[in-house]
Design a protein around this motif. Structure first.
Motif, PDB file in Angstrom:
ATOM      1  N   PHE A  48       0.839  -1.205   0.000  1.00  0.00           N
ATOM      2  CA  PHE A  48       0.000   0.000   0.000  1.00  0.00           C
ATOM      3  C   PHE A  48       0.873   1.253   0.000  1.00  0.00           C
ATOM      4  O   PHE A  48       0.555   2.253  -0.638  1.00  0.00           O
ATOM      5  N   PHE A  49       1.990   1.203   0.744  1.00  0.00           N
ATOM      6  CA  PHE A  49       2.893   2.361   0.764  1.00  0.00           C
ATOM      7  C   PHE A  49       3.589   2.527  -0.574  1.00  0.00           C
ATOM      8  O   PHE A  49       3.903   3.617  -1.010  1.00  0.00           O
ATOM      9  N   LEU A  50       3.842   1.396  -1.242  1.00  0.00           N
ATOM     10  CA  LEU A  50       4.530   1.458  -2.536  1.00  0.00           C
ATOM     11  C   LEU A  50       3.563   1.780  -3.666  1.00  0.00           C
ATOM     12  O   LEU A  50       3.970   1.933  -4.806  1.00  0.00           O
ATOM     13  N   GLY A  51       2.273   1.848  -3.327  1.00  0.00           N
ATOM     14  CA  GLY A  51       1.277   2.152  -4.353  1.00  0.00           C
ATOM     15  C   GLY A  51       0.943   0.958  -5.223  1.00  0.00           C
ATOM     16  O   GLY A  51       0.388   1.093  -6.307  1.00  0.00           O
ATOM     17  N   ASN A  52       1.286  -0.263  -4.769  1.00  0.00           N
ATOM     18  CA  ASN A  52       0.990  -1.459  -5.566  1.00  0.00           C
ATOM     19  C   ASN A  52      -0.386  -2.043  -5.294  1.00  0.00           C
ATOM     20  O   ASN A  52      -0.722  -3.102  -5.797  1.00  0.00           O
ATOM     21  N   GLY A  53      -1.136  -1.410  -4.412  1.00  0.00           N
ATOM     22  CA  GLY A  53      -2.454  -1.974  -4.104  1.00  0.00           C
ATOM     23  C   GLY A  53      -3.264  -0.948  -3.353  1.00  0.00           C
ATOM     24  O   GLY A  53      -2.740   0.079  -2.922  1.00  0.00           O
ATOM     25  N   THR A  54      -4.552  -1.209  -3.221  1.00  0.00           N
ATOM     26  CA  THR A  54      -5.416  -0.271  -2.517  1.00  0.00           C
ATOM     27  C   THR A  54      -5.775  -0.851  -1.161  1.00  0.00           C
ATOM     28  O   THR A  54      -6.238  -1.988  -1.079  1.00  0.00           O
ATOM     29  N   PRO A  55      -5.548  -0.101  -0.084  1.00  0.00           N
ATOM     30  CA  PRO A  55      -5.877  -0.620   1.252  1.00  0.00           C
ATOM     31  C   PRO A  55      -7.386  -0.754   1.428  1.00  0.00           C
ATOM     32  O   PRO A  55      -8.155  -0.057   0.775  1.00  0.00           O
ATOM     33  N   PRO A  56      -7.803  -1.645   2.323  1.00  0.00           N
ATOM     34  CA  PRO A  56      -9.234  -1.856   2.561  1.00  0.00           C
ATOM     35  C   PRO A  56      -9.883  -0.646   3.223  1.00  0.00           C
ATOM     36  O   PRO A  56     -11.104  -0.494   3.181  1.00  0.00           O
ATOM     37  N   SER A  57      -9.068   0.195   3.840  1.00  0.00           N
ATOM     38  CA  SER A  57      -9.567   1.416   4.458  1.00  0.00           C
ATOM     39  C   SER A  57      -8.374   2.346   4.592  1.00  0.00           C
ATOM     40  O   SER A  57      -7.237   1.893   4.642  1.00  0.00           O
ATOM     41  N   LYS A  58      -8.630   3.673   4.639  1.00  0.00           N
ATOM     42  CA  LYS A  58      -7.497   4.589   4.757  1.00  0.00           C
ATOM     43  C   LYS A  58      -6.930   4.614   6.169  1.00  0.00           C
ATOM     44  O   LYS A  58      -5.853   5.134   6.419  1.00  0.00           O
ATOM     45  N   ARG A  59      -7.719   4.092   7.124  1.00  0.00           N
ATOM     46  CA  ARG A  59      -7.242   4.013   8.509  1.00  0.00           C
ATOM     47  C   ARG A  59      -7.367   2.578   8.986  1.00  0.00           C
ATOM     48  O   ARG A  59      -8.461   1.995   8.961  1.00  0.00           O
ATOM     49  N   VAL A  60      -6.254   2.029   9.445  1.00  0.00           N
ATOM     50  CA  VAL A  60      -6.251   0.625   9.867  1.00  0.00           C
ATOM     51  C   VAL A  60      -5.499   0.511  11.184  1.00  0.00           C
ATOM     52  O   VAL A  60      -4.562   1.275  11.439  1.00  0.00           O
ATOM     53  N   ALA A  61      -5.925  -0.406  12.040  1.00  0.00           N
ATOM     54  CA  ALA A  61      -5.172  -0.698  13.267  1.00  0.00           C
ATOM     55  C   ALA A  61      -5.234  -2.187  13.549  1.00  0.00           C
ATOM     56  O   ALA A  61      -6.164  -2.873  13.118  1.00  0.00           O
ATOM     57  N   ASP A  62      -4.211  -2.698  14.264  1.00  0.00           N
ATOM     58  CA  ASP A  62      -4.195  -4.130  14.575  1.00  0.00           C
ATOM     59  C   ASP A  62      -3.125  -4.445  15.610  1.00  0.00           C
ATOM     60  O   ASP A  62      -2.416  -3.566  16.075  1.00  0.00           O
ATOM     61  N   THR A  63      -3.049  -5.713  15.990  1.00  0.00           N
ATOM     62  CA  THR A  63      -1.872  -6.192  16.704  1.00  0.00           C
ATOM     63  C   THR A  63      -1.249  -7.259  15.833  1.00  0.00           C
ATOM     64  O   THR A  63      -1.918  -8.192  15.390  1.00  0.00           O
ATOM     65  N   GLN A  64       0.044  -7.088  15.544  1.00  0.00           N
ATOM     66  CA  GLN A  64       0.719  -7.984  14.600  1.00  0.00           C
ATOM     67  C   GLN A  64       1.742  -8.850  15.333  1.00  0.00           C
ATOM     68  O   GLN A  64       2.556  -8.339  16.095  1.00  0.00           O
ATOM     69  N   LYS A  65       1.706 -10.178  15.053  1.00  0.00           N
ATOM     70  CA  LYS A  65       2.733 -11.077  15.580  1.00  0.00           C
ATOM     71  C   LYS A  65       4.031 -10.799  14.816  1.00  0.00           C
ATOM     72  O   LYS A  65       4.044 -10.873  13.585  1.00  0.00           O
ATOM     73  N   CYS A  66       5.087 -10.448  15.535  1.00  0.00           N
ATOM     74  CA  CYS A  66       6.362 -10.152  14.878  1.00  0.00           C
ATOM     75  C   CYS A  66       7.429 -11.115  15.378  1.00  0.00           C
ATOM     76  O   CYS A  66       7.387 -11.564  16.511  1.00  0.00           O
TER      77      CYS A  66
END
Ligand code: ATP
Ligand code: MG
Length: 886
Positions: A48-66
């Motif tokens: 989405f940052f690279l402009g290769n796709g459209t995000p599902p919403s302009k604002r997103v939040a989550d908890t990501q397993k890293c």
């Protein structure tokens, strides 16, 4: 506030600010060659940052397993020794894709930390980017102006490019960031030294909790920066560190995120966790941390192995096992016992672990058993090595030795390095890599192949268009080709702009067929396609080399590509049958069954899945019955292309491994209540086409993974015919009995009765022989001697005879010879008296005698045997024996 509440408040807070809450992507990064594991919240949104796709919403939040155990972010070495770096951790994040920017991001971060979580304002510090002249990027005045009124100028720290400027890579989006740090020391300590001086100084109680990245530039290939038209926000907050701050603890391990697991480790080891720096405390932290990384990685589809990501997981697990073994005295599998507590704890946020709890525990237990088997011996060997080196005054373990430990005891190099370090030594990393490389080169030598340059014939506008779902043939243009050399000789790889050929993927093998070459309306040649493979997005037709192929390919202005449709039909039958099989296995064995691999060819299908025990014959029969029932129902194929992943999940699609939010998938359904799968393969239009399904095998592939093999359609028919022919043949041999099985059983019973009789007769004969021989014993020079040719059925009975005679007569020297089914055999038995007085040895005697029968042998000083190839020498051997024992 419990950790559950802390996580929920985060998501609720951003939901209230109109963010879409999305699930965590799996730990294992997919489709990203630069990344093995997801190591930050933004990894799944890169496109989405690279402009290769459209995000599902302009604002997103989550908890990501890293997971930070490899590549640019590797915190493994610190884990356990410090109290705030983990291998696997949760990163809470909020994102703006070209929507809000610094003002909102900063205000909301402050509101959440101080209003919702009630962290004391005077214990928070923030950093802003100070600017970099060399790079021509200015001081982040905007962030400074926004922070100043809320935190006060004296709580703002100026950060350099290393800490406060974020870049995705050498080129692409980048920008300044603001970090939020918290000071958790006691009031006395704070009075002694202001927290500001300890920010970014590796103090365990003055730590960074949140990083707000403001992407506002694009770095171009020449190194210059240009403003981004759409500016983004990317934030990441360490969940475990946040819990430490809110719960007023001094270490992440003292929060309720870890306390449950640590309690179980205490129970298992009988040792107390003191939250200090002793090696047993370090070990408990290492174990509490590593079990999370390993369990979640396995739940996300990885299996510990010897290569790539699987190897990273195996290394982490082995590191924990070794700490338990050395510092907590754990010599039996124990990591596996931590899985239930962990899966309960995360059953609401990350249900994938609880869903596969038993599978994960089994895989870990088997790994533990295997490693514990060699760990003790390996550690002993390493002790010796260290002692030897130390005696010689050396401090580096040679690379060859590190390699040997790895090869024989399964010690990953980093484990050897760790143990070496504890003993004040280091390892020769370069030497180890060389030894490893040499081994790889050795094993790769035969498989070598070389490729020539691509010859470009036409431009490819977009992507290769695959038309094979809808048609078996297509007119196309040749885009490029090249020659490759491998074991099969020379082959040619051809790329078309459009193709009906399915390239091997998802277990389904590639199509074969022909390419008819045309110049104008003339057909100038036909090429045979042997296989089809994928290379990134390219479909590569592997074509047989023919004389003049370069001219043919360059002259052709169009190609008629046709696949072998009957072969494809068989493949489709096997693929659709695999889907029916998957659902039937889940129905019969349980929902823990998940696909771990598959092969779908024209000849057969193979399906690997998670399951702990052998699938019984009854279960197999039941699965087979269900699959065949579904075939007879002739269920129509329902194929949906380009379905958003969320929608596919709602349809109940299985096998979501590695797919992530925002992906588009193809959904194959045979009855929405029976089989819904994500799949790119080719299928039959209705299940009736499969005809028949028969299992041909069941077995184990690796820990917790079983494999079944089956045939369908014409293959299954042939199988059934062969089996029936076999039974007919048997019947004929047995003179057509009513009940074949009973007839065979009778034969077997008779055979074993006869065998018993034969053995009894032989025994009797040997007994008689023994009695006859006892009469032939002579006395010479104070000992007894028996040298005879005998008739016995086997070498074993010759030996038995010699022993029996020895037991009957004191001081007996024996030489026996026999012709057993045309092969001469000798046995020599000597009494202790002869061995000592004449310095004789049965082994040497038998060797000497065996020369007569063109043979050799050996044994112990008192008994030895020999075999040979010339029975005519037996009498001479015996005569010589008489002499030697005289
Ligand atoms: P640090 O300097 O402490 O290693 P970082 O600069 O590597 O942190 P970021 O990459 O900015 O951290 O990640 C964002 C947040 O994730 C950090 O502010 C921190 O709270 C958390 N974090 C980073 N690495 C770890 C880790 N290994 N274990 C737990 N939390 C982490
Ligand atoms: Mg770091």
């Amino acid at each position: 506030m419990t950790s559950h509440e802390i996580r929920r408040h985060f998501l609720d807070f951003f939901r209230s600010k109109h963010h879409l809450i999305v699930p965590s992507a799996p730990l294992v990064a997919k489709n990203d060659p630069t990344l093995m594991f997801n190591n930050s919240g933004m990894a799944q949104f890169k496109d989405f940052f690279l402009g290769n796709g459209t995000p599902p919403s302009k604002r997103v939040a989550d908890t990501q397993k890293c997971l930070r155990v490899s590549g640019k972010h590797n915190d493994l070495e610190d884990v356990g020794f410090d109290t705030y770096h983990h291998t696997m951790f949760e990163m809470l994040g909020n994102w703006s894709f070209g929507d809000y920017f610094k003002k909102e991001a900063i205000a909301w971060a402050w509101e959440l930390l101080t209003d919702v979580y009630k962290l004391p304002k005077d214990r928070l510090y923030v950093s802003v980017f100070q600017g970099d002249e060399k790079d021509n990027v200015p001081f982040d005045q905007e962030a400074f102006d926004l922070w100043k009124p809320i935190v006060g100028e004296d709580r703002i720290i100026y950060g350099n490019k290393k800490d406060n400027f974020w870049e995705m890579g050498d080129t692409g989006p980048c920008g300044p960031c603001s970090e939020i740090h918290v000071d958790l020391r006691s009031a006395e300590e704070v009075a002694e030294k202001p927290g500001k001086e300890l920010v970014n100084a590796d103090h365990p109680q003055v730590v960074e909790i949140w990083n707000l990245v403001f992407m506002q530039f694009n770095r171009k290939a020449d190194g210059s920066l240009e403003p981004l038209p759409a500016r983004h926000v990317d934030t990441g907050m360490g969940f475990e560190r946040l819990c430490m701050a809110i719960q007023g603890k001094k270490s992440n391990y003292d929060t309720d995120v870890f306390s449950g697991t640590i309690r179980v480790i205490e129970e298992l080891s009988g040792k107390k966790y003191e939250a200090g720096t002793s090696m047993s405390d370090v070990a408990m932290r290492v174990i509490a941390d590593h079990i999370r990384a390993v369990s979640f990685a396995i739940a996300d589809g990885l299996i510990p192995s010897n290569a790539k990501a699987g190897y990273v997981i195996r290394r982490i697990l082995r590191r924990a096992i070794r700490y338990g073994y050395s510092y907590l005295g754990m010599t039996e599998p124990f990591m596996t016992k931590l899985v239930p507590t962990l899966s309960m704890q995360f059953s609401d946020v990350f249900p994938e672990l609880n869903a596969q709890r038993d599978f994960v525990a089994t895989v870990i237990r088997e790994e533990e058993i295997a490693f514990l088997r060699t760990l003790g011996t390996g550690l002993g060997r390493l002790d010796h090595i260290v002692a030897d080196l130390t005696a010689k005054g050396e401090r580096v373990i040679p690379g060859e030795t590190v390699f040997e430990l790895n090869d024989t005891f399964g010690f990953p190099a980093d484990l050897t390095a760790l143990i070496a370090r504890e003993k004040g030594l280091s390892i020769d990393e370069t030497g180890f890599q060389q030894a490893l490389q040499q081994q790889k080169t050795r094993s790769r030598k035969d498989a070598q192949s070389s490729a020539g340059d691509w010859i470009e014939l036409a431009e490819l506008d977009n992507k290769v268009e695959f038309v094979g779902y809808d048609q078996p043939d297509a007119y196309a243009q040749i885009v490029k080709y090249r020659k490759i050399q491998n074991k099969q000789g020379t082959q040619v790889q051809v790329v078309l702009d459009k193709t009906p050929f399915y390239a091997e993927s998802g277990g389904q093998i590639g199509d074969t067929g022909v390419l008819e070459l045309f110049a104008g309306s003339d057909q100038i040649g036909t090429l045979t396609v042997l296989d089809t493979k994928k290379e990134n997005d390219l479909v590569i037709h592997i074509v047989q080399d023919v004389p003049g192929i370069d001219d043919l390919l360059t002259e052709a202005d169009s190609v008629y590509a046709v696949i072998n449709t009957s072969r494809r039909g068989l493949i489709a039958s096997n693929h659709s049958a695999t889907h029916l099989l998957h659902s039937a296995l889940r129905e019969v064995l349980g929902n823990h069954v998940a696909q771990k691999g598959s092969y779908v060819g024209p000849d057969a299908l193979r399906f690997d899945f998670s399951h702990f025990s052998k699938v019984t014959d009854e279960q197999l029969a039941e699965v087979e019955r269900i699959v065949n029932e579904k075939i007879r129902e002739d269920i129509k194929l329902d194929e949906k292309r380009n379905v958003p992943i969320e929608q596919a999940k709602q349809l109940g699609a299985t096998a979501l491994f590695g797919e992530k939010y925002g992906d588009f998938v193809r959904v194959i359904t045979f009855d929405p209540n029976y089989s819904v799968e994500l799949c790119g393969g080719t299928h039959v239009p209705a299940t009736g086409h499969i005809g028949l399904f028969k299992f041909t095998g069941e077995g184990s592939v690796s820990t917790g993974v079983r494999r079944v093999e089956a045939k369908t359609s014409a293959g299954a028919e042939t199988l059934v015919n062969e089996q029936m022919a076999l039974v007919s043949e048997l019947k004929e041999l047995l003179k057509s009995p009513k009940d074949v099985v009973k007839a065979v059983q009778t034969l077997l019973d008779e055979r074993s009765a006869l065998q018993k009789q034969v053995e009894a007769l032989q025994n009797e004969k040997v007994q008689q022989l023994k009695n006859q021989l006892l009469e032939k014993v002579e006395t010479v020079n104070g000992h007894s001697r028996l040298v005879e040719r005998v008739d016995v059925p086997s070498a074993e009975s010759l030996k038995q005879l010699a022993y029996d005679l020895k037991a009957k007569v004191d001081n007996l020297a024996v030489v026996l010879g026999a012709d057993i089914n045309g092969k001469p055999q000798l046995a020599v038995m000597l009494p202790d008296s002869l061995i000592q007085s004449k310095n004789l040895n049965a082994g040497q005697v038998v060797k000497e005698l065996a020369k007569n029968i063109k043979g050799g042998g050996g044994g112990q000083p008192f008994f030895a045997t020999a075999g040979g190839s010339d029975s005519s020498g037996l009498d001479a051997a015996l005569a010589q024996g008489k002499e030697l024992l005289g």
